[in-house]
Design an enzyme around this catalytic site. Sequence first.
Site, short mmCIF file in Angstrom:
data_model
loop_
_atom_site.label_atom_id
_atom_site.label_comp_id
_atom_site.label_asym_id
_atom_site.label_seq_id
_atom_site.Cartn_x
_atom_site.Cartn_y
_atom_site.Cartn_z
N HIS A 43 19.51 -6.97 -98.50
CA HIS A 43 18.22 -6.30 -98.25
C HIS A 43 18.19 -5.84 -96.81
O HIS A 43 19.02 -6.28 -95.98
CB HIS A 43 17.08 -7.31 -98.48
CG HIS A 43 17.13 -8.39 -97.45
ND1 HIS A 43 17.94 -9.49 -97.57
CD2 HIS A 43 16.52 -8.51 -96.23
CE1 HIS A 43 17.82 -10.25 -96.50
NE2 HIS A 43 16.98 -9.68 -95.66
N HIS A 125 19.11 -3.20 -90.31
CA HIS A 125 20.45 -3.56 -90.78
C HIS A 125 20.38 -4.38 -92.06
O HIS A 125 19.36 -4.99 -92.36
CB HIS A 125 21.20 -4.37 -89.71
CG HIS A 125 20.57 -5.71 -89.44
ND1 HIS A 125 19.45 -5.86 -88.66
CD2 HIS A 125 20.88 -6.96 -89.89
CE1 HIS A 125 19.11 -7.13 -88.61
NE2 HIS A 125 19.96 -7.83 -89.36
P1 2AM Z 1 19.29 -11.30 -90.42
O1 2AM Z 1 19.83 -10.92 -91.74
O2 2AM Z 1 19.69 -10.39 -89.31
O3 2AM Z 1 19.54 -12.76 -90.10
C1 2AM Z 1 15.37 -13.41 -93.99
O4 2AM Z 1 15.78 -14.48 -93.19
C2 2AM Z 1 15.54 -12.11 -93.26
O5 2AM Z 1 14.70 -12.07 -92.10
C3 2AM Z 1 16.95 -11.83 -92.77
O6 2AM Z 1 17.24 -10.47 -93.09
C4 2AM Z 1 16.91 -12.03 -91.29
O7 2AM Z 1 17.69 -11.15 -90.54
C5 2AM Z 1 15.47 -11.69 -90.97
N1 2AM Z 1 15.02 -12.38 -89.77
C6 2AM Z 1 14.55 -11.77 -88.66
N2 2AM Z 1 14.18 -12.69 -87.74
C7 2AM Z 1 14.44 -13.90 -88.28
C8 2AM Z 1 14.28 -15.24 -87.82
N3 2AM Z 1 13.74 -15.50 -86.62
N4 2AM Z 1 14.68 -16.23 -88.63
C9 2AM Z 1 15.20 -15.97 -89.85
N5 2AM Z 1 15.36 -14.73 -90.35
C10 2AM Z 1 14.98 -13.70 -89.57
#
Ligand code: 2AM
Length: 177
Positions: A43, A125
């Site tokens: 996603h 991303h």
């Molecule tokens: P990431 O894929 O770059 O880790 C669910 O966790 C989604 O929220 C993920 O796509 C994650 O990005 C994003 N996300 C953004 N900030 C986050 C945080 N502080 N902790 C966990 N997930 C985060």
Amino acid sequence: MPASKRLFFAIELPAELQPQLVQWRAQHFTPEAGRPIAAANLHLTLAFLGDISAEKQKALETLAGRIRQPGFTLTLDDAGQWLRSRVVWLGSRQPPRGLLQLADMLRAQAARSGCYQSPQPFHPHITLLRDASHAVSLPPPGFRWSFPVTEFALYESQFLNGRTRYTALKRWPLSGE
Ligand code: 2AM
């Protein structure tokens, strides 16, 4: 008292794109590169909310429902690695304005509702690999997938039986004026 949920707003990938990305990932990254995200969990996060109460969830759903914005086309033609967060990702060399506007709105609403938002600039991303702690060689440029984005969703993140599962709780159309 209902328990809090770990929530985030995101864009879902078309079902037919998921296996294509998984296949491409398997062709370009060795198993040692990192831990692959399951196809159904791929996603693009718009705004991360964290663990929030049912009350705050409802308030954020109401605000999300007021967003009026046309859809846009998302092109995935960029890949990279962030060693700090140990992820390998897929993104856009030129993210569409509609995507940035949508994320800005959701992140501003989240911040106003008291959900911490990272001060780092939003870099849209799709995380492909986690725990990628060593520098990997990235696929050569030339890959490209495009698809129309016509809705966004509120997702719940759950950790069950040793696995992370993301479930769309509610969706909103991107519907023009
Ligand atoms: P990431 O894929 O770059 O880790 C669910 O966790 C989604 O929220 C993920 O796509 C994650 O990005 C994003 N996300 C953004 N900030 C986050 C945080 N502080 N902790 C966990 N997930 C985060």
